[in-house]
Write a protein that holds these residues in place. Structure first.
Motif, short mmCIF file in Angstrom:
data_model
loop_
_atom_site.label_atom_id
_atom_site.label_comp_id
_atom_site.label_asym_id
_atom_site.label_seq_id
_atom_site.Cartn_x
_atom_site.Cartn_y
_atom_site.Cartn_z
N ASP A 30 -14.12 -32.26 -0.38
CA ASP A 30 -15.34 -32.94 0.07
C ASP A 30 -16.08 -32.16 1.14
O ASP A 30 -16.57 -32.72 2.10
CB ASP A 30 -15.02 -34.37 0.52
CG ASP A 30 -13.90 -34.41 1.55
OD1 ASP A 30 -13.37 -33.33 1.86
OD2 ASP A 30 -13.59 -35.50 2.02
N TYR A 31 -16.10 -30.83 0.98
CA TYR A 31 -16.93 -30.02 1.87
C TYR A 31 -17.42 -28.81 1.09
O TYR A 31 -16.86 -28.48 0.05
CB TYR A 31 -16.15 -29.59 3.11
CG TYR A 31 -14.88 -28.83 2.83
CD1 TYR A 31 -14.88 -27.44 2.71
CD2 TYR A 31 -13.67 -29.49 2.67
CE1 TYR A 31 -13.72 -26.75 2.45
CE2 TYR A 31 -12.50 -28.81 2.41
CZ TYR A 31 -12.53 -27.43 2.30
OH TYR A 31 -11.39 -26.74 2.03
N ASP A 35 -19.16 -24.10 4.79
CA ASP A 35 -18.94 -24.72 6.09
C ASP A 35 -17.57 -24.38 6.67
O ASP A 35 -17.21 -24.88 7.73
CB ASP A 35 -19.08 -26.25 5.99
CG ASP A 35 -20.51 -26.67 5.76
OD1 ASP A 35 -21.41 -25.92 6.20
OD2 ASP A 35 -20.74 -27.73 5.16
N LEU A 36 -16.80 -23.58 5.96
CA LEU A 36 -15.47 -23.21 6.46
C LEU A 36 -15.59 -22.46 7.79
O LEU A 36 -16.64 -21.88 8.08
CB LEU A 36 -14.76 -22.32 5.43
CG LEU A 36 -14.16 -23.02 4.23
CD1 LEU A 36 -13.73 -21.99 3.20
CD2 LEU A 36 -12.99 -23.90 4.63
N PRO A 37 -14.53 -22.46 8.59
CA PRO A 37 -14.57 -21.69 9.83
C PRO A 37 -14.89 -20.24 9.54
O PRO A 37 -14.53 -19.71 8.47
CB PRO A 37 -13.17 -21.84 10.39
CG PRO A 37 -12.59 -23.03 9.74
CD PRO A 37 -13.27 -23.16 8.41
N ARG A 61 -0.21 -18.88 6.91
CA ARG A 61 0.46 -18.69 8.20
C ARG A 61 1.49 -19.77 8.43
O ARG A 61 1.46 -20.81 7.79
CB ARG A 61 -0.57 -18.69 9.32
CG ARG A 61 -1.31 -19.99 9.43
CD ARG A 61 -2.33 -19.92 10.53
NE ARG A 61 -3.01 -21.21 10.65
CZ ARG A 61 -4.24 -21.37 11.08
NH1 ARG A 61 -4.94 -20.33 11.41
NH2 ARG A 61 -4.77 -22.56 11.17
N SER A 63 3.18 -22.78 10.35
CA SER A 63 2.62 -23.88 11.10
C SER A 63 3.74 -24.67 11.76
O SER A 63 4.80 -24.87 11.17
CB SER A 63 1.83 -24.79 10.15
OG SER A 63 1.71 -26.07 10.69
N THR A 65 3.71 -27.76 12.40
CA THR A 65 3.86 -29.09 11.82
C THR A 65 4.16 -29.03 10.33
O THR A 65 4.96 -29.80 9.83
CB THR A 65 2.59 -29.92 12.04
OG1 THR A 65 1.49 -29.15 11.62
CG2 THR A 65 2.45 -30.30 13.48
N ALA A 66 3.51 -28.14 9.60
CA ALA A 66 3.58 -28.20 8.16
C ALA A 66 4.46 -27.11 7.54
O ALA A 66 4.51 -26.98 6.33
CB ALA A 66 2.18 -28.12 7.56
N PHE A 69 1.15 -23.11 6.17
CA PHE A 69 -0.15 -23.73 5.98
C PHE A 69 -1.13 -22.68 5.48
O PHE A 69 -1.14 -21.54 5.95
CB PHE A 69 -0.65 -24.32 7.29
CG PHE A 69 -1.93 -25.08 7.14
CD1 PHE A 69 -1.98 -26.26 6.42
CD2 PHE A 69 -3.11 -24.62 7.72
CE1 PHE A 69 -3.15 -26.96 6.28
CE2 PHE A 69 -4.28 -25.32 7.59
CZ PHE A 69 -4.30 -26.49 6.87
N TYR A 72 -8.55 -21.28 5.25
CA TYR A 72 -9.57 -20.37 4.71
C TYR A 72 -10.56 -20.02 5.79
O TYR A 72 -10.83 -20.79 6.70
CB TYR A 72 -10.29 -21.03 3.53
CG TYR A 72 -9.34 -21.53 2.48
CD1 TYR A 72 -8.86 -20.67 1.49
CD2 TYR A 72 -8.88 -22.84 2.50
CE1 TYR A 72 -7.96 -21.12 0.56
CE2 TYR A 72 -7.96 -23.29 1.57
CZ TYR A 72 -7.52 -22.42 0.59
OH TYR A 72 -6.62 -22.87 -0.35
#
Lengths: 77, 921
Positions: A30-31, A35-37, A61, A63, A65-66, A69, A72
């Motif tokens: 939904d983007y 608009d990605l960094p 990379r 992460s 938490t995940a 991850f 992009y």
């Protein structure tokens, strides 16, 4: 002697995405991928892998938490 | 609601032309005075009635409205000589540096001009930032020469104007408003002349759009005078008038302006005119900004610096942060807080006095009209009453006196709005500053109580970080049903038991709840049936069912008759059975209790908690069970049974714990920190041994056979080794003392026949996690230990020594702040002094840390406040830029996580094991 910064332990894996990969990866999100960094075109990794402005990089990379991850970044310019 | 008059679509910030200022002006102010002796404002003075009125009894001469409705009108002052606007000093400097000193053209070739013009036009069309292009323009157009060359010396063409060929002498800015060419100081008039010479095309390249502004407008010739409504005068009690700081400053400007004008007309010498001009520049500068560097601040007669325009807007007390971001609000209350263990965590006790002041608007309808009538009858004085009534025509009537009441009662019909008093059950927002996280503002239910303090349940102290040493808190009353409903589902206390900071409960039992639960649930605590029922009743628990002479303590979740857990009538009850009444029937859990950190636990089984089908089979309830920040049972109940059940559990279990603590009683005194003489001897012996070790280290250093550690100097090595030995010294003396500081009976053969007989409540509190730590206790009993300043042993004081009691260069333990004594035995003067040094550092550090972390948080919040998380986990800013494709990279809401992790597999497996009947361990 020149050191390949991609071999450094702190530099995560950067890959240039092909057109097909881009259209596949960002078809059902939904983007807009524009608009990605951003990542600077002067960024050492961008220069090392030879990415051009407008390219989308897939960065894999570790992460906290995940585990692993995938993020992009779009090359600025 | 008043209708729209105008809708703002766009705001442009830019320069104002002198014509604009004159056009806007309703009066040209000339007289540097405000009022005549008779109290009337002077015509053409700073309080000219055409500038607007404040007093509601007066009519504005410009707009015809009365004071309050008239928003005020600008005037103007014609300056005798132009002055430079302080905000534009560096803009003017940049422009002058980029234009020719002789012909006034931009110092760019025609090609460059065309190129940049093109670039700027494109950027403007695409609504892109011009900053980068303009920076480049100013960089390229810089051709200045350090010094002008001698007469016939060759000049490098790159320092000359490309249009007229004149060499460019350097223009410098002497902050804030003095501009020099070489050594010559340019007057504001000369600056303005130069700016006037710049053509429209050239000014466009320099970033000044000729359609909107002209460079020469950067130099002031006319000064706008703000309306009186912006700078109201205050009438003191004595009848004296006190003018606003801005008015004072404008008086100064007018006075100098007048004198300058007179001197110029009289043909006064140049020197005098220039002095006055400079003074005018100073006054105009400080009128805009009285804190500009390089300008002495203008002061009031009392010596206080004046608050001029910039000061009104800037900083924490400025218009933005104080009046726009942080407004004062109605329907709020503030008072001291105090504890009330008898109200629910969801509630807040509101003093009747406040309940009668802040109101809730209620629409009258045919179902509540009788109730509303009663409120009006009660009026503003008697508690569930009403203060105001808003009629269907929008008129607001104050409920006051019997006549108005009757009048309102007669008219009352559906559609009226009654502003009734706050009553039990209303939702309010409760807040304690600093509001550092979302749990600092939670929605509570009102309980109107006597006396004058807000009352809150002790379990909500940790999220607010509140205590009762004089803390005050704020309450806000919701005014719409939407806000009330939203707050009830999102902000209620029970919705915030789990903290998003670490994924565990932040609201939970504290202090006496914890020691109370321990004293109630440890092994061997028994109550007669009568006592047990009393406790059940007193802690508002549901009385167990009595079936065929047996209490149904628990029934199996599968409702299998055989697996009911019964208790014979007349039997003794254990504390564990009482606590089990609180637990959900199908709760299965096992974990190590807080007291398992104790070296010896008696009986051993108490250290491991096992809950099977809602029965506390073994183990003791302490901080790990339901304490705030760490409660395992509480954590499980919120996550598996929801916040409603958790709220009920917390309310009831704390009640039960208080009953438990009241049955046993808890007391502490210095006797709890008593150890036998033999222990003291062992500690002293041990400390002596360590001191000898330190002396040996020092000796080896002085003799020169101490080996330096890798990467450290000899001195650092010695210091580290000494620190280590001293650390061991304190730890050992502490653990010797700990052996004697026990909760009570330790082994079956210990002589106490009942656990409650002899016990040490200080240790109970420390070990269960209720309050204090074993370190606190051993510092009282055994040895305080090394005092530190800046992370190391104490070094400062006299030359090469801390105090004159020591030799220069002494390195021993005592000389650098080791405290051998215990708090109980008392510190000697030297130890006391070192202790005070360490203590002071602690205080200073906390003061500095709060200030630093506050500023850090402010910057972080400003950076993150507009980010939003979409339901897909996408994080974007308000422009649509992607910040993260998945929130936190794993998409987990930390508040719903298991202490920060998405899932805890070990825990899940042991739960499944228990539920399937295999003993989980």
């Amino acid at each position: 002697m020149k050191i390949d910064i991609q071999d450094h332990m702190l530099v995560p894996k950067h890959e240039i995405m092909t057109e097909e990969e881009i259209s596949e990866e960002f078809s059902d999100v939904d983007y807009d991928f524009k608009d990605l960094p951003k990542i600077r075109s002067e960024d050492p990794v961008v220069k090392a892998i030879g990415a051009e402005p407008g390219n989308v990089l897939r960065i894999t990379r570790e992460s906290q938490t995940a585990g692993v991850f995938i993020t992009y970044r779009i090359v600025e310019g | 609601m008043k209708g729209f008059i105008k809708k703002i679509e766009q705001i442009n910030f830019g320069l104002m032309s002198p014509e604009d200022i004159r056009a806007m002006s309703v009066v040209t102010v000339e007289t540097p005075d405000t009022y005549e002796d008779d109290g009337f404002p002077i015509e053409k003075g700073l309080m000219d009635p055409r500038l607007g009125v404040i007093d509601p009894s007066l009519v504005c001469r410009t707009c015809g409205f009365r004071g309050g409705d008239c928003q005020g009108h600008f005037g103007s002052i014609e300056l005798a000589r132009p002055v430079i606007h302080i905000g534009f000093g560096d803009v003017i400097h940049k422009i002058l540096r980029s234009t020719c000193n002789e012909c006034g053209r931009v110092l760019l070739s025609q090609d460059q001009i065309d190129d940049f013009t093109q670039q700027i036009r494109e950027a403007m069309d695409n609504k892109e930032s011009l900053n980068a292009i303009l920076k480049e323009v100013y960089r390229v157009a810089k051709r200045e020469l350090k010094t002008l060359p001698e007469d016939d010396e060759e000049i490098d063409p790159k320092h000359c104007c490309p249009h007229c060929g004149a060499p460019q002498e350097a223009i410098s800015l002497d902050k804030p408003v003095t501009i020099r060419q070489g050594d010559y100081k340019l007057t504001a008039s000369e600056v303005r002349e130069r700016l006037e010479r710049i053509s429209d095309e050239d000014s466009f390249v320099l970033g000044v759009n000729p359609e909107v502004a002209r460079p020469e407008w950067l130099v002031l010739t006319v000064l706008p005078v703000p309306p009186v409504t912006v700078r109201p005068s205050i009438t003191l009690d004595t009848g004296e008038r006190s003018e606003d700081d801005l008015t004072h400053k404008l008086v100064d400007i007018l006075r100098i302006n007048q004198r300058l004008l007179e001197n110029m007309e009289a043909g006064a010498p140049q020197l005098i005119v220039e002095d006055l001009w400079e003074l005018l520049q100073y006054h105009v500068t400080t009128y805009f900004d009285n804190e500009a560097s390089g300008v002495p601040p203008a002061r009031h007669r009392s010596g206080r610096p004046l608050k001029t325009l910039t000061q009104r807007l800037k900083g924490k007390e400025g218009r933005f942060r104080s009046n726009l971001s942080g407004k004062r609000v109605n329907f709020s209350a503030r008072t001291v807080i105090s504890p009330d263990p008898n109200i629910s965590i969801n509630e807040v006790g509101v003093p009747e006095m406040i309940a009668k002041e802040v109101t809730v608007p209620v629409y009258v309808n045919e179902w509540n009209i009788e109730e509303m009538k009663q409120y009006i009858k009660n009026g503003p004085e008697q508690h569930p009453g009403a203060n105001y009534v808003i009629r269907t025509d929008g008129r607001k009537i104050r409920v006051r006196g019997d006549e108005t009441k009757e009048l309102i009662l007669e008219q009352l019909e559906p559609g009226f709005i009654i502003e009734r008093h706050l009553k039990d059950g209303d939702m309010v927002l409760f807040n304690r500053q600093p509001s550092l996280h979302r749990m600092s503002m939670m929605a509570h239910e009102v309980r109107v109580l006597p006396y004058k303090t807000f009352r809150l349940n002790l379990c909500v102290c940790p999220p607010y970080n509140a205590d009762f040493d004089g803390d005050e808190m704020n309450m806000h009353v919701f005014q719409t049903d939407e806000s009330r409903a939203e707050a009830k589902s999102l902000m209620r206390v029970q919705e915030h038991i789990l903290s998003p900071r670490f994924g565990g409960p932040i609201i939970g039992a504290i202090h006496d709840h914890i020691s109370g639960a321990y004293l109630l649930t440890r092994d061997g605590v028994e109550f007669t049936e009568e006592q047990a029922l009393q406790i059940i009743r007193k802690s508002h628990l549901k009385l167990p069912e009595l079936k065929a002479g047996q209490w149904v303590l628990k029934q199996d979740p599968d409702f299998d008759e055989d697996s009911y857990i019964f208790k014979e009538k007349g039997e003794m009850w254990t504390g564990k059975e009482l606590f089990s009444l609180l637990l959900p029937n199908d709760l299965n859990l096992s974990y190590s209790a807080e007291i398992s950190k104790c070296p010896v636990v008696y009986p051993e089984e108490d250290a491991t908690v096992v809950i099977k089908n809602g029965i506390l089979v073994q183990g003791v309830i302490d901080e790990s069970a339901y304490g705030s920040f760490s409660g395992k049972i509480l954590d499980k109940i919120v996550k598996e049974y929801g916040p409603g059940r958790a709220k009920e559990f917390l309310d009831r279990s704390t009640d039960l714990a208080i009953c438990g603590i009241m049955k046993t009683g808890i007391t502490t005194s210095l006797n709890d920190e008593e150890i036998p003489e033999e222990a003291q001897d062992r500690i002293n012996e041990h400390l002596d041994k360590k001191m000898a070790e330190v002396d040996k280290l020092v000796e080896s250093y002085e003799e020169g056979y101490l080996q330096a550690l890798p990467g450290r100097s000899l001195e650092e090595t010695l210091e580290m080794k000494i620190m280590q030995v001293l650390g061991e010294a304190r730890d050992m003396s502490g653990s010797i003392a700990e052996n004697y500081l026990t909760m009570g009976k330790q082994y079956p053969e210990d002589s106490y026949d009942h656990v409650m007989a002899v016990e040490n409540h200080s240790v109970v509190m420390a070990r269960t996690g209720a309050r204090a730590s074993m370190l606190n206790l051993t510092q009282i009993t055994a040895c305080v230990g090394q005092q530190a300043v800046r992370g190391g042993r104490i070094e400062r004081g006299y030359l090469n020594r801390t105090l004159p009691h020591f030799k220069k260069g002494e390195l021993g333990a005592k000389a650098k702040g080791f405290v051998h004594s215990s708090y109980k035995s008392g510190l000697d003067p030297i130890e006391f002094f070192f202790h005070a040094m360490g203590g002071r550092e602690g205080l200073v550090d906390t003061a500095i840390r709060t200030a630093q972390s506050g500023y850090m948080q402010r910057r972080l919040v400003n950076a993150l406040q507009d980010l939003q998380v979409k339901s897909s986990g996408l994080v974007t800013d308000n422009q649509g830029n992607v910040i993260q494709t998945m929130f936190g990279e794993d998409g987990v809401d930390p508040a719903k996580s298991d202490f920060g992790k998405a899932a805890n597999l070990d825990k899940l497996i042991s739960e499944i094991r228990m539920e399937s009947g295999m003993e989980g361990k």
